[in-house]
Scaffold this active site. Sequence first.
Site, short mmCIF file in Angstrom:
data_model
loop_
_atom_site.label_atom_id
_atom_site.label_comp_id
_atom_site.label_asym_id
_atom_site.label_seq_id
_atom_site.Cartn_x
_atom_site.Cartn_y
_atom_site.Cartn_z
N SER A 180 -2.22 36.88 -7.50
CA SER A 180 -2.39 38.32 -7.38
C SER A 180 -1.11 39.12 -7.42
O SER A 180 -1.15 40.34 -7.67
CB SER A 180 -3.13 38.63 -6.07
OG SER A 180 -2.39 38.18 -4.95
N HIS A 208 -9.14 37.59 -8.89
CA HIS A 208 -8.55 38.48 -9.89
C HIS A 208 -8.88 38.08 -11.33
O HIS A 208 -8.48 38.80 -12.25
CB HIS A 208 -7.03 38.52 -9.71
CG HIS A 208 -6.60 39.24 -8.47
ND1 HIS A 208 -6.28 40.57 -8.44
CD2 HIS A 208 -6.45 38.79 -7.20
CE1 HIS A 208 -5.95 40.93 -7.22
NE2 HIS A 208 -6.05 39.87 -6.44
N LYS A 239 -12.64 43.86 -7.37
CA LYS A 239 -11.72 44.01 -8.50
C LYS A 239 -12.51 44.42 -9.74
O LYS A 239 -12.79 45.57 -9.95
CB LYS A 239 -10.93 42.72 -8.74
CG LYS A 239 -9.68 42.58 -7.89
CD LYS A 239 -9.93 42.34 -6.44
CE LYS A 239 -8.68 42.08 -5.65
NZ LYS A 239 -8.95 41.91 -4.22
#
Length: 408
Positions: A180, A208, A239
């Site tokens: 990340s 992610h 996300k």
Amino acid sequence: MADVFGKKRSAVQRALADDPARPYYRPLAARGAEVEIDGRTVIMAGCNDYLGLSTDPRVTEAAARALRRFGASCSGSRVLNGTLTLHEELEGRLAAFVGGEAALVTTTGFQANLALAALLDEGDTVFADMSNHASLVDAVRLGSADHRRYRHSDLAHLDRLLAASDPAAGRIVVTDGLFSMEGDLCRLPGLVALARRHGARLVVDGAHDIGLLGPGGRGVVEHFGLAGEVDLITGTLSKCFGSVGGMLVGPAAVVEHLRYNARSVLFSAAMPPASAAAALAALDIVEAEPERRRRVFDHARRLLEGLRSLGYDTGDSTTPIVPVYTGDTRLCLRVWQELLDAGVFTNAVVEPAVARNRALIRVTPQAVHTDGHITRVLDAFAEVARRLGPVPAAPANERPRRPVEVPA
């Protein structure tokens, strides 16, 4: 006598004490490619909403309908009174999308990873990448297993640790899929090979990468063509899915065990109805509009190439997580402020989110950014370079670079 309230200030608190920059806890108004801060409109280049779905009208309308039908809260945990048909529908869709027999959704992505503690018993050993997300670190701390950390993406080091461990113990390797802060991918093919060679289970946190990587957006596992080779996948809905919540996807027996033994599931209120409905609507868009993934990778390529041409150190990132290393915390805060003054909001990332002297500015493009937005971000960095000089003047800039990963 020691006072538990008399704690020393952290390194970042000390740096902020005599620095005018205030990169944390800043209230923002409006959302999307641009945001309002202190009465100004600036480009949002520090957001995890990679596909730009948190403000998509289809997503927000789905959330509004669920709010009107089910209310604002489930008012209880999943195991008692907090399960809705929305949760069950979302779990079925995520299991099919990510690729697993079953799925469990949690209130946050952090709680999804904390649930892993229920698998880490005394006598087991967990092997964790040193750059794993804090939620994975805390899951290991909460579990009862022995803990071995291997150097970031160092497969040779992991191999030695696995070889030296008790072959009779339960062993599990835990890693982020897309890291990340650094923006690099785990070396999944090698991790799969090592786990199988040493009889270990493999858990990948796809927070992610699910929705972003792979031809179908199914994450790092699909990106490397390793469907069915990872034992358990965790992730978040905050996300690429424009909502909030977490997921665990894997064998039905393991998911069932977590339903009844993971404390972060049992003792937390369920994901709100609006969040579940928003995630379902976002999943429809992720599946139907692959051009969003291509657009955000096009932006990432421009950013990485442009920043490197300006002399910035962007490490080994090949993805839409673009780190700009400053090393020094105070320099990081100054660069952040200079960028904000130039109309670009980024993330100043310092210890403990990264190692000491590895502070960085985190830049993340979104699919809803225009080419003009990316040009303005690069122009802002160019102005900072003119004002401050090379940031930093480091030989790391001379490292050979891998090409930016672009989904099919």
